[in-house]
Design a protein around this motif. Sequence first.
Motif, PDB file in Angstrom:
ATOM      1  N   GLY A   7       0.794  -1.211   0.000  1.00 36.17           N
ATOM      2  CA  GLY A   7       0.000   0.000   0.000  1.00 36.17           C
ATOM      3  C   GLY A   7       0.826   1.259   0.000  1.00 36.17           C
ATOM      4  O   GLY A   7       0.304   2.340  -0.215  1.00 36.17           O
ATOM      5  N   GLU A   8       2.123   1.176   0.282  1.00 37.18           N
ATOM      6  CA  GLU A   8       2.999   2.343   0.239  1.00 37.18           C
ATOM      7  C   GLU A   8       3.623   2.518  -1.124  1.00 37.18           C
ATOM      8  O   GLU A   8       4.635   3.192  -1.276  1.00 37.18           O
ATOM      9  N   ALA A   9       3.056   1.901  -2.150  1.00 35.07           N
ATOM     10  CA  ALA A   9       3.494   2.058  -3.536  1.00 35.07           C
ATOM     11  C   ALA A   9       4.839   1.433  -3.800  1.00 35.07           C
ATOM     12  O   ALA A   9       5.574   1.886  -4.652  1.00 35.07           O
ATOM     13  N   VAL A  10       5.205   0.398  -3.086  1.00 34.77           N
ATOM     14  CA  VAL A  10       6.449  -0.310  -3.334  1.00 34.77           C
ATOM     15  C   VAL A  10       6.121  -1.653  -3.949  1.00 34.77           C
ATOM     16  O   VAL A  10       5.466  -2.480  -3.322  1.00 34.77           O
ATOM     17  N   ALA A  11       6.538  -1.855  -5.179  1.00 33.65           N
ATOM     18  CA  ALA A  11       6.272  -3.113  -5.861  1.00 33.65           C
ATOM     19  C   ALA A  11       7.383  -4.096  -5.541  1.00 33.65           C
ATOM     20  O   ALA A  11       8.556  -3.805  -5.719  1.00 33.65           O
ATOM     21  N   LEU A  12       7.014  -5.242  -5.046  1.00 31.73           N
ATOM     22  CA  LEU A  12       7.992  -6.221  -4.597  1.00 31.73           C
ATOM     23  C   LEU A  12       7.705  -7.579  -5.205  1.00 31.73           C
ATOM     24  O   LEU A  12       6.559  -7.929  -5.475  1.00 31.73           O
ATOM     25  N   GLU A  13       8.772  -8.325  -5.450  1.00 31.92           N
ATOM     26  CA  GLU A  13       8.650  -9.727  -5.799  1.00 31.92           C
ATOM     27  C   GLU A  13       8.802 -10.524  -4.504  1.00 31.92           C
ATOM     28  O   GLU A  13       9.905 -10.671  -3.989  1.00 31.92           O
ATOM     29  N   LEU A  14       7.687 -10.987  -3.970  1.00 32.71           N
ATOM     30  CA  LEU A  14       7.699 -11.638  -2.663  1.00 32.71           C
ATOM     31  C   LEU A  14       7.218 -13.071  -2.793  1.00 32.71           C
ATOM     32  O   LEU A  14       6.315 -13.370  -3.566  1.00 32.71           O
ATOM     33  N   ARG A  15       7.814 -13.926  -2.000  1.00 29.12           N
ATOM     34  CA  ARG A  15       7.380 -15.310  -1.940  1.00 29.12           C
ATOM     35  C   ARG A  15       6.458 -15.488  -0.737  1.00 29.12           C
ATOM     36  O   ARG A  15       6.794 -15.057   0.363  1.00 29.12           O
ATOM     37  N   PRO A  16       5.312 -16.130  -0.914  1.00 25.35           N
ATOM     38  CA  PRO A  16       4.487 -16.446   0.254  1.00 25.35           C
ATOM     39  C   PRO A  16       5.255 -17.330   1.226  1.00 25.35           C
ATOM     40  O   PRO A  16       5.975 -18.243   0.830  1.00 25.35           O
ATOM     41  N   ALA A  17       5.118 -17.031   2.508  1.00 27.10           N
ATOM     42  CA  ALA A  17       5.827 -17.794   3.527  1.00 27.10           C
ATOM     43  C   ALA A  17       5.244 -19.198   3.631  1.00 27.10           C
ATOM     44  O   ALA A  17       4.028 -19.383   3.578  1.00 27.10           O
ATOM     45  N   GLN A 239      -2.739   5.261  -2.906  1.00 28.01           N
ATOM     46  CA  GLN A 239      -1.463   5.133  -2.215  1.00 28.01           C
ATOM     47  C   GLN A 239      -1.238   6.305  -1.272  1.00 28.01           C
ATOM     48  O   GLN A 239      -0.736   6.138  -0.156  1.00 28.01           O
ATOM     49  N   ALA A 240      -1.615   7.501  -1.712  1.00 30.67           N
ATOM     50  CA  ALA A 240      -1.459   8.677  -0.855  1.00 30.67           C
ATOM     51  C   ALA A 240      -2.341   8.568   0.384  1.00 30.67           C
ATOM     52  O   ALA A 240      -1.925   8.917   1.493  1.00 30.67           O
ATOM     53  N   ARG A 241      -3.563   8.056   0.218  1.00 24.66           N
ATOM     54  CA  ARG A 241      -4.441   7.887   1.375  1.00 24.66           C
ATOM     55  C   ARG A 241      -3.910   6.819   2.321  1.00 24.66           C
ATOM     56  O   ARG A 241      -3.985   6.974   3.546  1.00 24.66           O
ATOM     57  N   GLU A 242      -3.388   5.735   1.765  1.00 29.73           N
ATOM     58  CA  GLU A 242      -2.807   4.688   2.615  1.00 29.73           C
ATOM     59  C   GLU A 242      -1.622   5.232   3.406  1.00 29.73           C
ATOM     60  O   GLU A 242      -1.447   4.917   4.585  1.00 29.73           O
ATOM     61  N   ALA A 243      -0.792   6.042   2.762  1.00 26.98           N
ATOM     62  CA  ALA A 243       0.373   6.600   3.453  1.00 26.98           C
ATOM     63  C   ALA A 243      -0.050   7.549   4.562  1.00 26.98           C
ATOM     64  O   ALA A 243       0.519   7.541   5.658  1.00 26.98           O
ATOM     65  N   ARG A 244      -1.067   8.374   4.295  1.00 30.04           N
ATOM     66  CA  ARG A 244      -1.543   9.284   5.343  1.00 30.04           C
ATOM     67  C   ARG A 244      -2.162   8.515   6.502  1.00 30.04           C
ATOM     68  O   ARG A 244      -1.999   8.889   7.661  1.00 30.04           O
ATOM     69  N   ARG A 245      -2.897   7.431   6.183  1.00 31.34           N
ATOM     70  CA  ARG A 245      -3.556   6.671   7.236  1.00 31.34           C
ATOM     71  C   ARG A 245      -2.541   5.889   8.078  1.00 31.34           C
ATOM     72  O   ARG A 245      -2.675   5.784   9.298  1.00 31.34           O
ATOM     73  N   ALA A 246      -1.526   5.321   7.398  1.00 32.36           N
ATOM     74  CA  ALA A 246      -0.578   4.461   8.114  1.00 32.36           C
ATOM     75  C   ALA A 246       0.506   5.252   8.825  1.00 32.36           C
ATOM     76  O   ALA A 246       0.929   4.889   9.916  1.00 32.36           O
ATOM     77  N   TYR A 247       0.988   6.335   8.201  1.00 28.90           N
ATOM     78  CA  TYR A 247       2.147   7.029   8.748  1.00 28.90           C
ATOM     79  C   TYR A 247       1.892   8.493   9.045  1.00 28.90           C
ATOM     80  O   TYR A 247       2.774   9.177   9.547  1.00 28.90           O
ATOM     81  N   GLY A 248       0.724   8.978   8.682  1.00 30.26           N
ATOM     82  CA  GLY A 248       0.428  10.372   8.967  1.00 30.26           C
ATOM     83  C   GLY A 248       1.175  11.327   8.081  1.00 30.26           C
ATOM     84  O   GLY A 248       1.300  12.500   8.396  1.00 30.26           O
ATOM     85  N   SER A 249       1.702  10.855   6.933  1.00 26.63           N
ATOM     86  CA  SER A 249       2.460  11.727   6.040  1.00 26.63           C
ATOM     87  C   SER A 249       1.529  12.342   5.027  1.00 26.63           C
ATOM     88  O   SER A 249       0.362  11.993   4.904  1.00 26.63           O
ATOM     89  N   GLY A 250       2.090  13.229   4.232  1.00 24.39           N
ATOM     90  CA  GLY A 250       1.337  13.874   3.183  1.00 24.39           C
ATOM     91  C   GLY A 250       1.227  12.994   1.974  1.00 24.39           C
ATOM     92  O   GLY A 250       1.540  11.818   1.976  1.00 24.39           O
ATOM     93  N   THR A 251       0.762  13.558   0.906  1.00 22.83           N
ATOM     94  CA  THR A 251       0.593  12.796  -0.315  1.00 22.83           C
ATOM     95  C   THR A 251       1.945  12.383  -0.847  1.00 22.83           C
ATOM     96  O   THR A 251       2.932  13.105  -0.760  1.00 22.83           O
ATOM     97  N   THR A 252       1.966  11.191  -1.402  1.00 24.96           N
ATOM     98  CA  THR A 252       3.210  10.681  -1.969  1.00 24.96           C
ATOM     99  C   THR A 252       3.335  11.140  -3.398  1.00 24.96           C
ATOM    100  O   THR A 252       2.359  11.211  -4.138  1.00 24.96           O
TER     101      THR A 252
END
Length: 318
Positions: A7-17, A239-252
């Motif tokens: 949700g912070e706009a970081v695209a990752l190649e992740l393996r499910p645990a 993404q900007a709303r997720e960042a504000r909700r999670a970290y209290g930051s401004g728009t990304t």
Amino acid sequence: MSELVTGEAVALELRPARLPSRAMAIVIDLIVAMVVYIAVTVALVAASASLDDAAQVALSIAAFLLVLVGGPIAVETLSHGRSLGKLAVGLRVVRDDGGPIRFRHALVRGAIGVIEILMTFGVVACIASLVSARGRRLGDVFAGTLVVRERIPVGPSGFLPPPPPWLAGRFSGLDLSAVPDGLWLAIRQYLTRMHQLDPQVGWAMAERLASDLAAHTGTPAPQDVPPGAYLAAVVQERQAREARRAYGSGTTEAGPSPASRPGPGVGVQGGYPYPGAQPAAPLSPQPPASYGVEAAPEGPAPAVPPEGRSASGFVPPA
């Protein structure tokens, strides 16, 4: 391997645990929880020695619920899916679309975890994790979450292309609460791969996704905006709303990324495919000076946009 975008706009190649790493994380969390529970129980017994048996039993039940049930829920909510055991093993709980979990996700996981982990000694959780294709236990299935491995190198091709600058803030009033997580994931997967698609196929897919998104937001998609740019702008707003909700930051602000540059043989309009595009012709080499042709000056020629059209290729709104 599963490609997820947080949700912070970081695209990752992740393996499910899988089960071994998850079991190790749960064991660490249980050891810490049991140590805290024993310490709290000893303190309560010493403090409630003068009370009757019924009061002591009530305090014991309250301590059990507070430490072994409420503790993991609070930790996962405040740490956005990273408990002490998961942090040590390199795991994290995310939503199905890759975004950070919230209190309701942690609450469902913790409530069901009492049954499938504590009461059955982890037997139900192990069976569910082995049966699931992505290693999910019942708490993950009901909560709509997934435990993934964080310590994976980030691939350079997974970044979302930013929308055109003139679309910034245009969709700040959209109601995105009714958009399902599955649609967000489909939109993000399209945006990261749209330059690999045939222009006609990509345009049709973008139109279908834009239509589905508009149906869930209750606001029709603007006709003057290409569907790919519309999807990118709405995703950036989320993404900007997720960042504000999670970290209290401004728009990304999404900067230029490799995925926003058109690849060879892909027609783009301002970085987004459009139908009827033809592959770009290869540049012809400069003729040698011995043929009597004056050599062109080095460096690219300045691009002059057509009248009424910006350099990005989009027609700005009136």
